[in-house]
Design an enzyme around this catalytic site. Structure first.
Site, PDB file in Angstrom:
ATOM      1  N   ASP A   1       1.005  -1.148  -0.039  1.00  0.00           N
ATOM      2  CA  ASP A   1       0.013  -0.074   0.032  1.00  0.00           C
ATOM      3  C   ASP A   1       0.907   1.337  -0.062  1.00  0.00           C
ATOM      4  O   ASP A   1       2.069   1.300   0.360  1.00  0.00           O
ATOM      5  CB  ASP A   1      -0.941  -0.214   1.194  1.00  0.00           C
TER       6      ASP A   1
ATOM      7  N   ASP B   1      -0.113   5.193   1.176  1.00  0.00           N
ATOM      8  CA  ASP B   1      -0.443   6.135   2.140  1.00  0.00           C
ATOM      9  C   ASP B   1      -0.342   5.181   3.367  1.00  0.00           C
ATOM     10  O   ASP B   1      -1.393   4.530   3.646  1.00  0.00           O
ATOM     11  CB  ASP B   1      -1.470   7.051   1.866  1.00  0.00           C
TER      12      ASP B   1
END
Length: 223
Positions: A38, A40
């Protein structure tokens, strides 16, 4: 038509609408491994909608974590929801600039991202083609499935690392194992929501570096 964007033109241009279902499956045996990352709250500090390259701040441990993936022979592949495009907070061109800046920063530290797949959709916000109930917005598995085709991945031997439960779900949906990290939204989600999760993360780690070290250690110890 779905909008489904890899970082670089592995097959289509990053700015060209592509339906994932229109890409044929590779006839090859799936042999490669990847760690899906991922963005953020996992690679970089969580800061709401990041609308310019200057606002993206990588964690201090990110480059080391990505280098470990590179050195292991696994693919380091980013899968990221970026509905800020659909919501009008930034343009897709700016999103590409942000990713280029991130990659350059990592490259200068000896780390390489093999690909970035992003979903710019939202089911309820934005004009076409961004307002769409797509197959690529996590926790749906479209981005991981596309990466598997592009990189000849054995998804059952892959891992998905993120700070949101949807990152774990997206990995588990394709047969990968999911690792939840406590950075970003991870600790809050784990402490307040895990009792409602239909399936728990396979592993929990403090941050991305801890998670990568855990994954590689597990795989080294496996028979």
């Amino acid at each position: 038509e779905d909008y489904f964007s890899p970082r670089r033109p592995i097959a289509p241009s990053p700015r060209r609408p592509v339906a994932p279902s229109s890409i044929p499956h590779s006839p090859k045996v799936m042999t490669n491994r990847a760690i899906f990352l991922d963005r953020d709250g996992t690679l970089n500090e969580e800061d709401g909608y990041i609308t310019s390259p200057e606002r993206l701040r990588l964690y201090s441990f990110t480059a080391e974590a990505v280098r470990l993936i590179n050195q292991s022979g696994w693919k380091a592949i980013v899968l990221t929801n970026q509905s800020g495009v659909a919501r009008g907070h930034l343009t897709e061109a700016t999103l590409v600039e942000i990713h280029e800046r991130m990659e350059e920063s990592l490259r200068l530290q000896g780390a390489r991202i093999d690909a970035i797949y992003y979903c710019a959709h939202h089911p309820d916000y934005g004009p076409p083609p961004y307002r769409l109930d797509c197959d690529c917005r996590k926790p749906k598995p479209g981005m991981a499935e596309r990466a598997a085709r592009d990189f000849n991945l054995d998804l059952n031997r892959c891992y998905s690392i993120g700070d949101r439960y949807r990152d774990v779900e997206a990995g588990q949906a394709v047969g990968a194992r999911g690792v939840l990290v406590m950075t970003g939204y991870g600790r809050e989600e784990y402490e307040t929501r895990r009792r409602d999760w239909p399936r728990q993360p396979d592993y929990v780690a403090g941050n991305l570096l801890d998670a990568v070290q855990l994954v590689l250690r597990i795989c080294e110890d496996a028979p």
